[in-house]
Scaffold this motif. Sequence first.
Motif, PDB file in Angstrom:
ATOM      1  N   ALA A  16       0.842  -1.205   0.000  1.00 52.92           N
ATOM      2  CA  ALA A  16       0.000   0.000   0.000  1.00 52.92           C
ATOM      3  C   ALA A  16       0.874   1.252   0.000  1.00 52.92           C
ATOM      4  O   ALA A  16       0.576   2.225  -0.704  1.00 52.92           O
ATOM      5  N   LEU A  17       1.962   1.235   0.769  1.00 52.80           N
ATOM      6  CA  LEU A  17       2.888   2.363   0.797  1.00 52.80           C
ATOM      7  C   LEU A  17       3.485   2.593  -0.590  1.00 52.80           C
ATOM      8  O   LEU A  17       3.508   3.722  -1.086  1.00 52.80           O
ATOM      9  N   ARG A  19       2.290   1.755  -3.535  1.00 54.93           N
ATOM     10  CA  ARG A  19       1.265   2.286  -4.451  1.00 54.93           C
ATOM     11  C   ARG A  19       0.979   3.758  -4.176  1.00 54.93           C
ATOM     12  O   ARG A  19       0.867   4.558  -5.104  1.00 54.93           O
ATOM     13  N   ARG A  20       0.880   4.129  -2.909  1.00 57.54           N
ATOM     14  CA  ARG A  20       0.585   5.530  -2.576  1.00 57.54           C
ATOM     15  C   ARG A  20       1.756   6.435  -2.935  1.00 57.54           C
ATOM     16  O   ARG A  20       1.556   7.570  -3.345  1.00 57.54           O
ATOM     17  N   ASP A  23       1.502   7.005  -6.624  1.00 55.75           N
ATOM     18  CA  ASP A  23       0.437   7.978  -6.884  1.00 55.75           C
ATOM     19  C   ASP A  23       0.901   9.391  -6.556  1.00 55.75           C
ATOM     20  O   ASP A  23       0.584  10.335  -7.268  1.00 55.75           O
ATOM     21  N   LEU A  24       1.649   9.527  -5.487  1.00 58.33           N
ATOM     22  CA  LEU A  24       2.150  10.833  -5.081  1.00 58.33           C
ATOM     23  C   LEU A  24       3.034  11.447  -6.164  1.00 58.33           C
ATOM     24  O   LEU A  24       3.009  12.655  -6.379  1.00 58.33           O
ATOM     25  N   HIS A  36      -1.010  14.996   0.759  1.00 56.54           N
ATOM     26  CA  HIS A  36      -1.022  13.539   0.616  1.00 56.54           C
ATOM     27  C   HIS A  36       0.124  12.886   1.386  1.00 56.54           C
ATOM     28  O   HIS A  36      -0.049  11.822   1.982  1.00 56.54           O
ATOM     29  N   THR A  37       1.290  13.519   1.381  1.00 60.80           N
ATOM     30  CA  THR A  37       2.428  12.966   2.123  1.00 60.80           C
ATOM     31  C   THR A  37       2.129  12.937   3.617  1.00 60.80           C
ATOM     32  O   THR A  37       2.379  11.939   4.291  1.00 60.80           O
ATOM     33  N   LEU A  40      -0.337  10.257   4.444  1.00 62.44           N
ATOM     34  CA  LEU A  40       0.300   8.951   4.314  1.00 62.44           C
ATOM     35  C   LEU A  40       1.182   8.635   5.514  1.00 62.44           C
ATOM     36  O   LEU A  40       1.055   7.569   6.119  1.00 62.44           O
ATOM     37  N   CYS A 159       9.235   8.503   2.691  1.00 61.83           N
ATOM     38  CA  CYS A 159       8.275   9.532   2.274  1.00 61.83           C
ATOM     39  C   CYS A 159       8.956  10.892   2.143  1.00 61.83           C
ATOM     40  O   CYS A 159       8.651  11.654   1.220  1.00 61.83           O
TER      41      CYS A 159
END
Length: 172
Positions: A16-17, A19-20, A23-24, A36-37, A40, A159
């Motif tokens: 999930a991380l 994929r996100r 997307d970011l 978003h960051t 997350l 991140c």
Amino acid sequence: MAANVESPQDIACERALFRRLLDLGHADEIDTAIAHTLGLVCALTRAEAGHIQLRNRYAVNAPSWSISHGLDAEAAAEIGAKFASGVIGRWKSSGQTLLTPSAFGGPCACDCERVEQCGSRAVLCAPVGPAPAFGVIYLQGRLEPRGFTALDRERLELCARQLASLTDRLMS
């Protein structure tokens, strides 16, 4: 279970991380990227509160960006002031992540009365960009009884690296 074997829950979280973070990378505005960051990293680390502050390293007089989660306006302003002042300047210029079990001490500490009121103890703070950093991701408190872990630190640093390259692209 052996210490080096990940559980199915850990593997799902890592997927999930990933994929996100992908997307970011498609964000086309800094406001969207930092929002978003922050969402997350707060979700991944189970942080009670967080704050991201960035400055444009290409234009000295350009506005800076900041966003908070789980903080009232006064607490967000207090944290932002610590970033702007010399209080954490030496730490930020080192390019190192700060992980501490107590918000009562250290360069990212909030005032003790506020910490006591909200019950926050743990602090995790990572620079955004190479030393000297042009931003900071600050996390405070956990929704779980234990403090931030080494895995939380790794995820925050990942991140922060992604946010650094994304904002670098959007600012230049």
